[in-house]
Structures are given as structure tokens and as C-alpha cells.
Scaffold this motif. Structure first.
Motif, PDB file in Angstrom:
ATOM      1  N   SER A  38      46.890  48.997  47.705  1.00  0.00           N
ATOM      2  CA  SER A  38      46.404  48.083  46.663  1.00  0.00           C
ATOM      3  C   SER A  38      45.943  46.747  47.247  1.00  0.00           C
ATOM      4  CB  SER A  38      47.478  47.857  45.605  1.00  0.00           C
ATOM      5  OG  SER A  38      48.570  47.176  46.176  1.00  0.00           O
ATOM      6  N   PHE A  39      46.297  46.457  48.516  1.00  0.00           N
ATOM      7  CA  PHE A  39      45.832  45.214  49.128  1.00  0.00           C
ATOM      8  C   PHE A  39      44.360  45.330  49.552  1.00  0.00           C
ATOM      9  CE2 PHE A  39      50.478  44.697  50.698  1.00  0.00           C
ATOM     10  CZ  PHE A  39      50.879  44.407  49.405  1.00  0.00           C
ATOM     11  N   LEU A  46      35.332  41.342  48.460  1.00  0.00           N
ATOM     12  CA  LEU A  46      34.730  40.602  49.561  1.00  0.00           C
ATOM     13  C   LEU A  46      33.502  41.342  50.117  1.00  0.00           C
ATOM     14  CD1 LEU A  46      35.156  38.148  51.350  1.00  0.00           C
ATOM     15  CD2 LEU A  46      36.585  39.529  52.836  1.00  0.00           C
ATOM     16  N   PHE A 115      31.515  44.901  42.416  1.00  0.00           N
ATOM     17  CA  PHE A 115      32.137  43.584  42.631  1.00  0.00           C
ATOM     18  C   PHE A 115      33.018  43.233  41.435  1.00  0.00           C
ATOM     19  CE2 PHE A 115      31.394  38.809  42.364  1.00  0.00           C
ATOM     20  CZ  PHE A 115      32.174  38.479  43.454  1.00  0.00           C
ATOM     21  N   LEU A 123      42.648  41.660  40.155  1.00  0.00           N
ATOM     22  CA  LEU A 123      43.400  40.757  39.270  1.00  0.00           C
ATOM     23  C   LEU A 123      44.582  41.503  38.645  1.00  0.00           C
ATOM     24  CD1 LEU A 123      41.918  38.372  36.637  1.00  0.00           C
ATOM     25  CD2 LEU A 123      43.636  39.962  35.946  1.00  0.00           C
ATOM     26  N   ARG A 125      46.186  44.088  39.796  1.00  0.00           N
ATOM     27  CA  ARG A 125      47.239  44.343  40.794  1.00  0.00           C
ATOM     28  C   ARG A 125      48.050  43.065  41.031  1.00  0.00           C
ATOM     29  NH1 ARG A 125      49.536  42.108  45.161  1.00  0.00           N
ATOM     30  NH2 ARG A 125      47.885  41.531  46.550  1.00  0.00           N
ATOM     31  N   ALA A 131      52.264  38.864  41.920  1.00  0.00           N
ATOM     32  CA  ALA A 131      51.868  38.178  43.163  1.00  0.00           C
ATOM     33  C   ALA A 131      51.388  36.753  42.896  1.00  0.00           C
ATOM     34  CB  ALA A 131      50.769  38.964  43.874  1.00  0.00           C
ATOM     35  N   ASN A 139      45.966  29.974  43.920  1.00  0.00           N
ATOM     36  CA  ASN A 139      45.058  31.061  44.260  1.00  0.00           C
ATOM     37  C   ASN A 139      44.751  31.905  43.036  1.00  0.00           C
ATOM     38  OD1 ASN A 139      43.599  31.423  46.469  1.00  0.00           O
ATOM     39  ND2 ASN A 139      44.937  32.928  47.456  1.00  0.00           N
ATOM     40  N   VAL A 144      40.788  33.215  38.780  1.00  0.00           N
ATOM     41  CA  VAL A 144      40.249  33.224  37.411  1.00  0.00           C
ATOM     42  C   VAL A 144      38.870  32.548  37.412  1.00  0.00           C
ATOM     43  CG1 VAL A 144      40.619  32.406  35.042  1.00  0.00           C
ATOM     44  CG2 VAL A 144      42.536  33.283  36.360  1.00  0.00           C
ATOM     45  N   LEU A 147      36.445  35.113  38.682  1.00  0.00           N
ATOM     46  CA  LEU A 147      36.163  36.106  37.640  1.00  0.00           C
ATOM     47  C   LEU A 147      35.138  35.552  36.648  1.00  0.00           C
ATOM     48  CD1 LEU A 147      36.921  38.688  35.915  1.00  0.00           C
ATOM     49  CD2 LEU A 147      38.628  37.258  34.821  1.00  0.00           C
ATOM     50  N   ILE A 221      35.652  31.535  47.670  1.00  0.00           N
ATOM     51  CA  ILE A 221      36.208  32.695  48.387  1.00  0.00           C
ATOM     52  C   ILE A 221      36.839  32.221  49.703  1.00  0.00           C
ATOM     53  CG2 ILE A 221      35.637  34.866  49.568  1.00  0.00           C
ATOM     54  CD1 ILE A 221      33.552  35.394  47.403  1.00  0.00           C
ATOM     55  N   LEU A 225      40.720  32.848  50.599  1.00  0.00           N
ATOM     56  CA  LEU A 225      41.216  33.597  51.756  1.00  0.00           C
ATOM     57  C   LEU A 225      42.039  32.721  52.689  1.00  0.00           C
ATOM     58  CD1 LEU A 225      38.201  35.945  52.539  1.00  0.00           C
ATOM     59  CD2 LEU A 225      40.220  36.346  51.154  1.00  0.00           C
ATOM     60  N   VAL A 228      45.410  32.747  51.280  1.00  0.00           N
ATOM     61  CA  VAL A 228      46.129  34.000  51.562  1.00  0.00           C
ATOM     62  C   VAL A 228      46.655  33.940  53.001  1.00  0.00           C
ATOM     63  CG1 VAL A 228      45.918  36.494  51.864  1.00  0.00           C
ATOM     64  CG2 VAL A 228      44.781  35.399  49.948  1.00  0.00           C
ATOM     65  N   LYS A 232      50.555  33.470  53.598  1.00  0.00           N
ATOM     66  CA  LYS A 232      50.897  34.846  54.014  1.00  0.00           C
ATOM     67  C   LYS A 232      50.801  35.768  52.804  1.00  0.00           C
ATOM     68  CE  LYS A 232      53.766  33.390  57.799  1.00  0.00           C
ATOM     69  NZ  LYS A 232      53.777  31.973  57.384  1.00  0.00           N
ATOM     70  N   THR A 234      51.851  38.735  50.218  1.00  0.00           N
ATOM     71  CA  THR A 234      53.091  39.275  49.653  1.00  0.00           C
ATOM     72  C   THR A 234      53.293  40.702  50.168  1.00  0.00           C
ATOM     73  OG1 THR A 234      51.808  40.057  47.812  1.00  0.00           O
ATOM     74  CG2 THR A 234      53.008  37.996  47.494  1.00  0.00           C
TER      75      THR A 234
HETATM   76  C1  HEM Z   1      35.230  37.064  44.497  1.00  0.00           C
HETATM   77  C2  HEM Z   1      36.351  37.571  44.086  1.00  0.00           C
HETATM   78  C3  HEM Z   1      37.597  37.734  44.935  1.00  0.00           C
HETATM   79  C4  HEM Z   1      37.703  38.004  46.274  1.00  0.00           C
HETATM   80  C5  HEM Z   1      36.573  38.193  47.278  1.00  0.00           C
HETATM   81  C6  HEM Z   1      39.116  38.078  46.571  1.00  0.00           C
HETATM   82  C7  HEM Z   1      39.643  38.393  47.822  1.00  0.00           C
HETATM   83  C8  HEM Z   1      40.982  38.526  48.093  1.00  0.00           C
HETATM   84  C9  HEM Z   1      41.549  39.132  49.282  1.00  0.00           C
HETATM   85  C10 HEM Z   1      40.735  39.779  50.427  1.00  0.00           C
HETATM   86  C11 HEM Z   1      42.904  39.030  49.199  1.00  0.00           C
HETATM   87  C12 HEM Z   1      43.941  39.597  50.187  1.00  0.00           C
HETATM   88  C13 HEM Z   1      44.098  41.098  49.943  1.00  0.00           C
HETATM   89  C14 HEM Z   1      44.643  41.469  48.570  1.00  0.00           C
HETATM   90  O1  HEM Z   1      45.738  41.028  48.200  1.00  0.00           O
HETATM   91  O2  HEM Z   1      43.943  42.214  47.848  1.00  0.00           O
HETATM   92  C15 HEM Z   1      43.210  38.327  47.972  1.00  0.00           C
HETATM   93  C16 HEM Z   1      44.486  37.969  47.535  1.00  0.00           C
HETATM   94  C17 HEM Z   1      44.764  37.328  46.324  1.00  0.00           C
HETATM   95  N1  HEM Z   1      43.890  37.159  45.262  1.00  0.00           N
HETATM   96 FE1  HEM Z   1      41.897  37.498  45.341  1.00  0.00          FE
HETATM   97  N2  HEM Z   1      39.836  37.806  45.434  1.00  0.00           N
HETATM   98  C18 HEM Z   1      38.949  37.612  44.395  1.00  0.00           C
HETATM   99  C19 HEM Z   1      39.274  37.385  43.065  1.00  0.00           C
HETATM  100  C20 HEM Z   1      40.573  37.152  42.593  1.00  0.00           C
HETATM  101  C21 HEM Z   1      40.958  37.046  41.205  1.00  0.00           C
HETATM  102  C22 HEM Z   1      40.004  37.236  40.023  1.00  0.00           C
HETATM  103  C23 HEM Z   1      42.309  36.753  41.175  1.00  0.00           C
HETATM  104  C24 HEM Z   1      43.210  36.520  39.997  1.00  0.00           C
HETATM  105  C25 HEM Z   1      42.876  35.878  38.925  1.00  0.00           C
HETATM  106  C26 HEM Z   1      42.776  36.679  42.550  1.00  0.00           C
HETATM  107  C27 HEM Z   1      44.066  36.328  42.956  1.00  0.00           C
HETATM  108  C28 HEM Z   1      44.579  36.560  44.223  1.00  0.00           C
HETATM  109  C29 HEM Z   1      45.937  36.263  44.649  1.00  0.00           C
HETATM  110  C30 HEM Z   1      47.039  35.569  43.816  1.00  0.00           C
HETATM  111  C31 HEM Z   1      46.059  36.738  45.969  1.00  0.00           C
HETATM  112  C32 HEM Z   1      47.317  36.710  46.855  1.00  0.00           C
HETATM  113  C33 HEM Z   1      47.943  38.069  46.689  1.00  0.00           C
HETATM  114  C34 HEM Z   1      49.106  38.362  47.602  1.00  0.00           C
HETATM  115  O3  HEM Z   1      49.381  37.602  48.543  1.00  0.00           O
HETATM  116  O4  HEM Z   1      49.733  39.393  47.311  1.00  0.00           O
HETATM  117  N3  HEM Z   1      41.705  36.952  43.374  1.00  0.00           N
HETATM  118  N4  HEM Z   1      42.023  38.045  47.296  1.00  0.00           N
END
Ligand code: HEM
Length: 529
Positions: A38-39, A46, A115, A123, A125, A131, A139, A144, A147, A221, A225, A228, A232, A234
Motif C-alpha cells: 500500500s506504500f 508521483l 493520477f 488518501l 490508505r 497515518a 502532510n 488535501v 487533491l 509534492i 516528499l 515523508v 520517516k 510509518t
Molecule cells: C500529487 C499527489 C500526491 C503524491 C505525488 C503523493 C506522494 C506520496 C508518497 C510517494 C508518499 C510515500 C509513500 C506512501 O506512503 O504512499 C506519500 C506519503 C504520504 N502522503 Fe501523499 N501524495 C499525494 C497526495 C496525498 C494526499 C491527497 C494525501 C492525504 C490527504 C496524502 C497524505 C500523505 C501522508 C500523510 C503521507 C505519509 C504516510 C506515511 O508515512 O505512512 N498524500 N505521499
């Protein structure tokens, strides 16, 4: 040392002497990331963003964002001799005249759809596993933002070709802008540079679509990243995984290879869809003229819920000192989405307030162990899904031989009745799954082997589960409900008593759980299977 290694070493030394990058690279390239399918969802977002940038740049070489009238003389015979905007004509030319143009248009559109699917599932997950909890609230808010911008960017993108479908969408957007009380008509006039549709809108949204929003995306973005990286990632609970460590593989070489491979899989799937699956065949719709609308007009899926909400609104209007307030547009088009996105952005803080839990969390929740959160998510999804279904009410009605009225009433009633039902059912399912986990830990796995005891009774043999699995199923915390004081020592209501009472109630509902199996219970039952 081979010659090749020597050359590589010299180049690396040359760069390091000038940038001092070696220390930084060594530290970061060996950074450990946890492993779970799911990660990869964030990575899909991306990679499709990168594909969007590349394919979109190709399209800019030929697209002409102009609303000046031209007569089409390209190779698509049914439209020859017809007056249309230069924008529409150039989009037709990309489709029929430019080599590889149609493929690129379709790759671009499919990448946008993927995308948005990626963003929404990513979101979900993040939401369902918790998370977003401290320290990742920022983050979440950036997410949001991404989105929201994704929805706007996609809408502007499919509005550019100025075909009949895109014009219909722009007309709805204009209606929503106009519905804003007092300033609405001025804003619409300002956005369109005069009366609808005017000549200014397409060039304007072109600049926003190819320059402003992609720039903001890139910045957000990058910050997303970096956070993240810094905070670190989760990880799911399991033996050896704690709030203080990250168990997984290093970025170099494991994730570099995996990520590189995964990019090409995402690109391959998008290119395959672009090659074989027709998307937005604008030549079939014809040029936009304000007096026409094609039957069965459908927006892209991520706008469908909004369209569905507007379609189901009853005809509510009030007249106020000579002004009309169109609640039927204002509520579904602006107020409800405004409330939905605000609640979504604030959710981490709302949950913190309700549970009183202000600690950091790096271990994820299994959705069943946070029944209230999971049920709220199911409720929000049901609301959005019913709205989305209503966005296609005409198509569904003709396909299934229903009337538009039947669809309308299904949606109007469903959008109010079904979400609470989804809440209750999901919460029950979560609690049942907790019960099943408890059974599994205490009594082991059902083997399906029946044995007859000497006195004639049949029993099923249960096999104990492994210590690792038992640990994973029981390592989560079960929150105690808040007990904020409502009265002081003398039995007098304290200031803020009502607020405390509400919080106590909410946190009690939040903390409902099937008590997890304890080590003592497990020990007691050992040998009883
Ligand atoms: C252009 C859109 C986005 C891109 C390119 C992106 C990319 C990423 C990537 C590569 C990660 C690390 C891998 C993963 O956990 O899946 C991540 C983590 C995260 N993303 Fe996104 N994301 C996007 C949109 C969003 C949205 C819409 C949300 C929530 C509203 C979100 C919230 C988070 C959070 C809280 C983490 C940390 C998760 C963890 O450490 O477990 N992201 N994102």
C-alpha cells in the motif's frame, strides 16, 4: 580495480571535491524504508504526475489556446467546413494530423485519470490506517491541497479543447461562480472577460493549467516528499517494529531498483491504455456552441460527485431585495464541497480532540482497531459514491430502463439515508473482526479437522497461531475513554462542563472495542485446544 571502476571513482571524487555530496549521499541513500504494497500508492501519484508533465509538454507544442473563429479544413471529413475555435481545431489537428498526437493526448488523459485514482486511494490508505496522526498532520493538509488542485487541474485540462462536452462543463462552472451571493455575477464577468463564453477564458485557463498549477504541484509534492523523508515512513505493526525504529530495506539499491521498475510499469499501463482505449474523442462531440448540449454529457470521474450533487438539488431559490439566491446551485456546488474539504483537512485535529491522544504515532492502525474512524470513512465514501452515481443519472436511467425521476429520488433519499447505515454496519463489522482476532489468538486457527472423542462428541481441532502472528494481533493499544471533569470538588458545575461532557461522550463512542486477548488469558488457555 578495473578501468571502469577507476573512472567512476575519479568522477565521484571530482564531484565530491566541489559539492561535498558524498557524506550526504551516503547517509540518505542507505535510508531504510518499510515494505508494504500500500506504500506504492503514493508512488503511482508521483509517476503519473511525471507522465502528465512529459505528455503535456508535448501537447503544448501544437495546441493553440485561442477562441478566435476558424473554419476547419483538416482531414476529419464530418467537421470540414464547420466554424469552430482555433483551440478546438488545434486539438483536432493533434488528434489527426500530428504524428503520435492522438496517442499523446490519450496518454495525457489516462495519466490524469490514474493520477486522481492514485490520489484518492492513497488518501484512503493514509486515512484508514491512521497515518495522518501526529506528526504527519501537515502532510495530510498538503495532501488535501493536492487533491483539491488535482480536481481543478483535471477540470481545466478537459475544458481546454473547447468541444461541446468541455463547453458544457465550463457553463456549469460559470453557473456555480454566478451563484455566489452579491459578487457572483461580477466574478463571472471578471473570469470570462465579459459575457459567457467570450474570448478570454480558454487562454486564461491555459496559463493556469500549464504554468501556475503545475508549478504549485511541483512545490507541494516536493514539500510532501521531504516531509515523508524527514518524518520517516510509518510502518504496520509486527514483531520488532516499534514507534522508534523503521524495519525495511535501504533506498539504495533495493528501493531504487523497485521504484525504477515501478515507474516503467505505471508508464507501460498508461501508454497501453493510451494506445488501445479511446478517451475523450472530441471529434464526436463537435465544437462548443452555448445553445447546444449533447445527450449523456459526463464529466471525468473525479468531478462526477460534484455534478451529481448539483443534479439532485431541489429547485430552491429565494428573492432578496431584487436579488436571486440560487440555493440549488450554491449549496451543492459550493457550500457542501466547502464543508467536505474543510472537514477532510481538519480531520487529524478533530480526531485528536475527540480522543485526547496527542502522542506521536509511527505504527499504523489496522482499520478494524479504529472502528469509529473506519465507520466515518465508510460513511463519507457512501455519500460521495451516491453523488457520483447521480452524476451519471441520465446514462444509468437509459441503460437500465429507469426514469430520471426514479434516479433522482434514489439519490436524494440515498444520500441522506445510506451514509448513516454504512456507519453502523461498518462499525459492527470492525467489532466483529476484533472478536474474530481475539478468538484466533485465544483458540487458534480452525483446521477443519473433526475428531470424535471417546464419549462420542465431535470437536474441531484448533491449531495455535505463531507467536509473531499473535503479537501482531495484540500489539495495538486500546484507548481508554476520556473522563474530563464536569463538576468540581463541591459538586458545582465547572466552567466548560458542557464541552467536557460532549468530549467524554464522543471519546466513549470512539473507544468502544472488544477487549483484546491478554497474555494471561492466552497462557491459561494453552493446551486446551
Ligand atoms: C500529487 C499527489 C500526491 C503524491 C505525488 C503523493 C506522494 C506520496 C508518497 C510517494 C508518499 C510515500 C509513500 C506512501 O506512503 O504512499 C506519500 C506519503 C504520504 N502522503 Fe501523499 N501524495 C499525494 C497526495 C496525498 C494526499 C491527497 C494525501 C492525504 C490527504 C496524502 C497524505 C500523505 C501522508 C500523510 C503521507 C505519509 C504516510 C506515511 O508515512 O505512512 N498524500 N505521499
Amino acid at each position: 580495480m578495473t578501468a571502469r571502476e577507476r573512472i567512476a571513482g575519479n568522477v565521484a571524487g571530482y564531484v565530491d571535491d566541489r559539492t561535498g555530496a558524498a557524506k550526504w549521499m551516503k547517509k540518505n541513500l542507505t535510508k531504510v524504508f518499510p515494505d508494504h504494497w500500500s506504500f506504492l500508492l503514493g508512488e503511482i501519484c508521483l509517476y503519473s504526475f511525471i507522465i502528465l508533465l512529459a505528455s503535456g509538454t508535448f501537447l503544448t507544442f501544437w495546441f493553440d489556446p485561442s477562441m478566435k473563429e476558424v473554419v476547419y479544413d483538416g482531414s476529419y471529413a464530418p467537421l470540414q467546413g464547420i466554424e469552430m475555435s482555433a483551440a478546438y481545431a488545434s486539438a483536432l489537428d493533434i488528434s489527426f494530423e500530428v504524428r503520435g498526437g492522438l496517442l499523446m493526448r490519450q496518454i495525457h488523459h489516462w495519466a490524469a485519470l490514474i493520477f486522481m485514482v492514485g490520489i484518492v486511494i492513497h488518501l484512503l490508505r493514509v486515512y484508514f490506517t491512521g497515518a495522518f496522526r501526529k506528526p504527519r498532520e501537515f502532510n495530510w493538509i498538503i495532501g488535501v491541497g493536492l487533491l483539491t488542485l488535482g480536481i481543478v487541474e483535471g477540470f481545466l485540462g478537459y475544458s481546454l479543447p473547447d468541444d461541446l462536452l468541455s463547453g458544457t462543463g465550463i457553463r456549469i462552472a460559470e453557473a456555480i461562480i454566478q451563484a455566489i451571493p452579491v459578487v457572483g455575477s461580477y466574478l463571472a464577468f471578471f473570469a470570462f472577460g465579459g459575457a459567457f463564453p467570450g474570448e478570454a477564458f480558454i487562454p486564461r485557463i491555459y496559463t493556469v493549467h500549464i504554468l501556475l498549477l503545475p508549478g504549485i504541484f511541483l512545490a507541494l509534492i516536493t514539500v510532501h516528499l521531504m516531509l515523508v523523508w524527514y518524518q520517516k515512513h510509518t510502518q504496520f505493526p509486527g514483531p520488532g517494529r516499534t514507534e522508534k525504529n523503521v524495519v525495511g530495506y535501504p533506498l539504495m539499491p533495493v528501493y531504487m531498483a523497485k521504484a525504477g521498475g515501478f515507474f516503467f510499469i505505471v508508464f507501460g499501463v498508461t501508454a497501453f491504455l493510451g494506445a488501445v482505449a479511446s478517451i475523450n474523442p472530441i471529434w464526436l462531440y463537435g465544437p462548443y456552441t452555448p445553445g447546444q448540449v449533447s445527450a449523456g454529457s459526463q464529466p471525468d470521474w473525479y468531478m462526477g460527485w460534484l455534478d451529481g450533487l448539483v443534479r439532485m438539488a431541489p429547485p430552491l431559490e429565494t428573492y432578496f431585495f431584487g436579488y436571486t439566491i440560487s440555493w440549488n446551485i450554491l449549496i451543492p456546488g459550493l457550500i457542501l464541497p466547502g464543508i467536505m474539504f474543510t472537514l477532510l483537512a481538519l480531520y487529524p485535529f478533530i480526531e485528536q480532540w475527540a480522543s485526547g491522544d496527542k502522542r506521536e504515532h509511527h505504527l499504523l492502525d489496522r482499520p478494524r482497531n479504529a472502528p469509529n474512524r473506519t465507520a466515518l470513512g465508510a460513511m463519507a465514501l457512501t455519500f460521495t459514491l451516491v453523488s457520483l452515481i447521480n452524476g451519471g443519472n441520465d446514462i444509468i436511467a437509459t441503460t437500465f430502463d429507469l426514469t430520471i425521476n426514479q434516479m433522482m429520488w434514489f439519490s436524494r433519499i440515498g444520500v441522506i439515508v445510506l451514509p448513516p447505515i454504512a456507519f453502523v454496519v461498518t462499525k459492527r463489522i470492525c467489532l466483529s473482526l476484533q472478536r474474530a482476532d481475539r478468538e484466533l489468538v485465544l483458540h487458534g486457527r480452525e483446521t477443519g479437522r473433526l475428531v470424535r472423542l471417546p464419549h462420542g462428541e465431535f470437536v474441531e481441532i484448533h491449531e495455535p497461531i505463531s507467536a509473531e502472528k499473535a503479537w501482531t494481533l495484540t500489539s495495538h493499544e486500546q484507548l481508554a475513554p476520556l473522563e474530563l471533569p464536569e463538576f468540581d470538588g463541591a459538586g458545582v458545575r465547572r466552567p466548560g462542563a458542557i464541552k467536557n461532557k460532549v468530549r467524554n461522550r464522543i471519546s466513549r463512542a470512539n473507544a468502544v472495542a472488544v477487549p483484546k486477548a491478554t497474555e494471561t488469558e492466552r497462557k491459561e488457555l494453552e493446551g486446551h485446544h
